[in-house]
Scaffold this active site. Structure first.
Site, PDB file in Angstrom:
ATOM      1  N   ASP A  87      11.367  20.935   2.599  1.00 37.14           N
ATOM      2  CA  ASP A  87      10.683  20.800   1.297  1.00 37.14           C
ATOM      3  C   ASP A  87       9.182  20.676   1.518  1.00 37.14           C
ATOM      4  O   ASP A  87       8.723  20.317   2.608  1.00 37.14           O
ATOM      5  CB  ASP A  87      11.218  19.610   0.493  1.00 37.14           C
ATOM      6  CG  ASP A  87      10.917  18.248   1.134  1.00 37.14           C
ATOM      7  OD1 ASP A  87      10.995  18.141   2.381  1.00 37.14           O
ATOM      8  OD2 ASP A  87      10.593  17.300   0.395  1.00 37.14           O
ATOM      9  N   GLU A 152      11.993  14.969   1.969  1.00 41.66           N
ATOM     10  CA  GLU A 152      11.062  14.112   2.700  1.00 41.66           C
ATOM     11  C   GLU A 152       9.840  13.804   1.847  1.00 41.66           C
ATOM     12  O   GLU A 152       9.364  12.676   1.823  1.00 41.66           O
ATOM     13  CB  GLU A 152      10.638  14.787   4.018  1.00 41.66           C
ATOM     14  CG  GLU A 152       9.999  13.826   5.015  1.00 41.66           C
ATOM     15  CD  GLU A 152       8.529  13.555   4.765  1.00 41.66           C
ATOM     16  OE1 GLU A 152       8.044  12.529   5.247  1.00 41.66           O
ATOM     17  OE2 GLU A 152       7.867  14.358   4.074  1.00 41.66           O
ATOM     18  N   ASP A 179       6.482  16.536  12.982  1.00 37.94           N
ATOM     19  CA  ASP A 179       6.011  16.447  11.594  1.00 37.94           C
ATOM     20  C   ASP A 179       4.756  15.584  11.552  1.00 37.94           C
ATOM     21  O   ASP A 179       4.456  14.939  10.563  1.00 37.94           O
ATOM     22  CB  ASP A 179       7.128  15.855  10.712  1.00 37.94           C
ATOM     23  CG  ASP A 179       6.820  15.978   9.230  1.00 37.94           C
ATOM     24  OD1 ASP A 179       6.040  16.872   8.856  1.00 37.94           O
ATOM     25  OD2 ASP A 179       7.361  15.174   8.444  1.00 37.94           O
ATOM     26  N   THR A 315     -13.346  10.258 -30.266  1.00 36.21           N
ATOM     27  CA  THR A 315     -13.516   8.809 -30.309  1.00 36.21           C
ATOM     28  C   THR A 315     -12.163   8.160 -30.546  1.00 36.21           C
ATOM     29  O   THR A 315     -11.661   8.139 -31.668  1.00 36.21           O
ATOM     30  CB  THR A 315     -14.518   8.435 -31.416  1.00 36.21           C
ATOM     31  OG1 THR A 315     -14.153   9.138 -32.607  1.00 36.21           O
ATOM     32  CG2 THR A 315     -15.940   8.816 -31.018  1.00 36.21           C
ATOM     33  N   ARG A 328       0.242   1.748   1.401  1.00 36.76           N
ATOM     34  CA  ARG A 328       0.740   2.117   2.736  1.00 36.76           C
ATOM     35  C   ARG A 328       0.998   0.826   3.488  1.00 36.76           C
ATOM     36  O   ARG A 328       0.179  -0.104   3.437  1.00 36.76           O
ATOM     37  CB  ARG A 328      -0.291   2.967   3.482  1.00 36.76           C
ATOM     38  CG  ARG A 328      -0.519   4.326   2.882  1.00 36.76           C
ATOM     39  CD  ARG A 328       0.622   5.292   3.170  1.00 36.76           C
ATOM     40  NE  ARG A 328       0.486   6.508   2.371  1.00 36.76           N
ATOM     41  CZ  ARG A 328       1.241   7.589   2.499  1.00 36.76           C
ATOM     42  NH1 ARG A 328       2.212   7.625   3.400  1.00 36.76           N
ATOM     43  NH2 ARG A 328       1.052   8.632   1.733  1.00 36.76           N
TER      44      ARG A 328
END
Ligand code: BES
Ligand code: MN
Ligand code: MN
Length: 456
Positions: A87, A152, A179, A315, A328
């Protein structure tokens, strides 16, 4: 071994043709409209494995299928499991691509296409390294298994369950994953640590409907303003630290040796800045850029919505605003614990007049693999032979969720043998992969199984 390498050299053009076929399939896992293309890429991969002599099939996971292949005729020899993903990330924004993302185009030594480095070119290199043994030497010197997955890029959550339910099928002595990337051109690398992730979306709801910003401005809490204030409070402007209480509690601090090793790496900071188009690299105080990217937690907005974003002025005070925020994570942070800490903290920052709601878009645990294993030395050697340069050890800032799953469920640490380069534009427009590195990767895979088999 010589005839295998000669075979690889003789098939260079065919390898490129095959990669381009796969790159033409827009297998974007995040896009439900691409489910047909996802299946096409899975079938292409299965058919490739079958054609070269593996037993291969699609395995249903409840999400996008896993391609499973095996060749187990090397009796008494170890089993090497190769993991990869077919993917790819969405190609947006399309107008920033010099050539269309799913029409692989060669410029110089590079092929430009979404998925070229992440991860189609890299996993295919490993497949072709094994194919070379089948075609030139009657078969690889050890047993091989492949799992090439299709989720993934959307956090592999179905794969985790599938791996747990198939531990016998996946039994192996070594796991190889291509990878990640080399440290820099001329510095092939084994990656021994990856960050995890906790990906959240925050929704702030204010008034029941969008309002005239003159008639009601000043009367209500504006969800866009409130969201901006909340986001602004997620970092300490002095130290660059994340302010979420407890976020650093479980972080494993770097050892003196690790810091020294990192400092020895030939990191080209001016070149890095130039590539990124920025004139400064501020961040958490007390840590170098590499230390920050590889070993420190982050909290980053990935996207914000709310209010009027069309042309010209309107507005309006929006009724709702939202932000996608990813954290992370580094060893030993736990994604569930971090999610709780994040939600609790955001609630305390929420002003009166708005309500908050959360959604989680995925979690993955960080991973560290031992650097003193014999298999890792073998992988270093193989990479050195394939690339003709000394291998360095590095960590990575990205995440590959299955690495921790393999460690947990199979008890095997992964050898992260990266063929890409740090400027391959992963997830960005104009993703590329060096065709020379693709070729070197194929050779590396062949050297690797050869040496793992010899060492057994
Ligand atoms: N191949 C990358 C991860 C990577 C990139 C590792 C560079 C080391 C160096 C992988 O495809 C990826 O992008 N993973 C996602 C996972 C996420 C969706 C859980 C990521 O890191 O954003
Ligand atoms: Mn990848
Ligand atoms: Mn990716």
């Amino acid at each position: 071994m010589d005839k295998v390498i000669a075979h690889i050299d003789a098939n260079k053009e065919r390898y490129q043709k095959e990669l381009f076929e796969l790159l033409r399939i827009p297998s974007i896992s995040a896009d439900p409209d691409r489910a047909g293309d996802i299946r096409k890429a899975a079938e292409w991969t299965r058919d490739k494995l079958t054609a070269m002599g593996c037993e291969a099939r699609l395995e249903e996971t409840g999400g996008h299928p896993v391609v499973y292949g095996e060749w187990l005729k090397a009796e008494g020899k170890p089993t090497v499991l190769f993991y990869g993903h077919y993917d790819v990330q969405p190609p947006d924004p399309l107008d920033l691509w010099e050539t269309p993302p799913f029409e692989p185009t060669v410029r110089g030594d590079n092929v430009f296409a979404r998925g070229s480095a992440d991860d189609k070119g890299q996993f295919l290199a490993n497949v072709l390294g094994i194919e070379a043994f089948m075609q030139a030497d009657g078969g690889p010197p050890c047993n091989v298994k492949f799992i090439i997955e299709g989720e993934e890029e959307v956090t592999s959550h179905n794969l985790e369950k599938w791996v747990g339910a198939h531990t016998d099928l996946l039994k192996c002595d070594h796991i190889v994953i291509s990878d990640s990337a080399q440290f820099a051109r001329g510095y092939p690398a084994i990656c021994y640590g990856l960050r995890g992730i906790c990906y959240m979306e925050v929704f702030l709801k204010g008034p029941a409907m969008d309002l005239h910003s003159g008639e009601f401005g000043g009367a209500v809490t504006n969800p866009c303003n409130a969201l901006a204030r909340i986001i602004a409070q997620l970092h300490d402007p002095e130290t660059g630290k994340i302010t979420i209480p407890g976020i650093y509690d479980d972080v494993v601090e770097l050892t003196k040796e690790e810091r020294e090793e990192f400092a020895k790496l030939p990191f080209d900071e001016p070149g890095y800045k130039k590539h990124l188009g920025v004139d400064a690299l501020p961040g958490e105080q007390g840590f170098s850029v590499l230390e920050r990217v590889w070993t420190r937690p982050t909290c980053d907005v990935n996207g914000i919505t709310g209010g009027y974003t069309g042309k010209g002025a309107k507005t309006v005070i929006a009724s709702e605003a939202s932000a996608k925020i990813s954290m992370r994570l580094v060893p030993n942070q736990d994604p569930d614990k971090i999610q709780q800490a994040f939600e609790d903290y955001i609630r305390t920052l929420c002003p009166p007049g708005v309500t908050v709601r959360f959604e989680n878009h995925g979690k993955a645990k960080p991973a560290l693999v031992p650097t003193d294993s014999p298999a890792l030395s073998i992988a270093r050697n193989a990479l050195e032979k394939g690339f003709g340069n000394k291998t360095v050890l590095m960590r990575g800032g990205g995440s590959i969720p299955v690495v921790e799953t393999f460690q947990d469920k199979l008890g095997v640490g992964s050898l992260l043998v990266g063929y890409g380069l740090p400027d391959d534009n992963l997830h960005s427009p104009n993703e590329k992969f060096s065709l020379e590195d693709y070729h070197r990767g194929i050779k590396t895979a062949a050297y690797l199984v050869d040496e793992l088999a010899k060492a057994s």
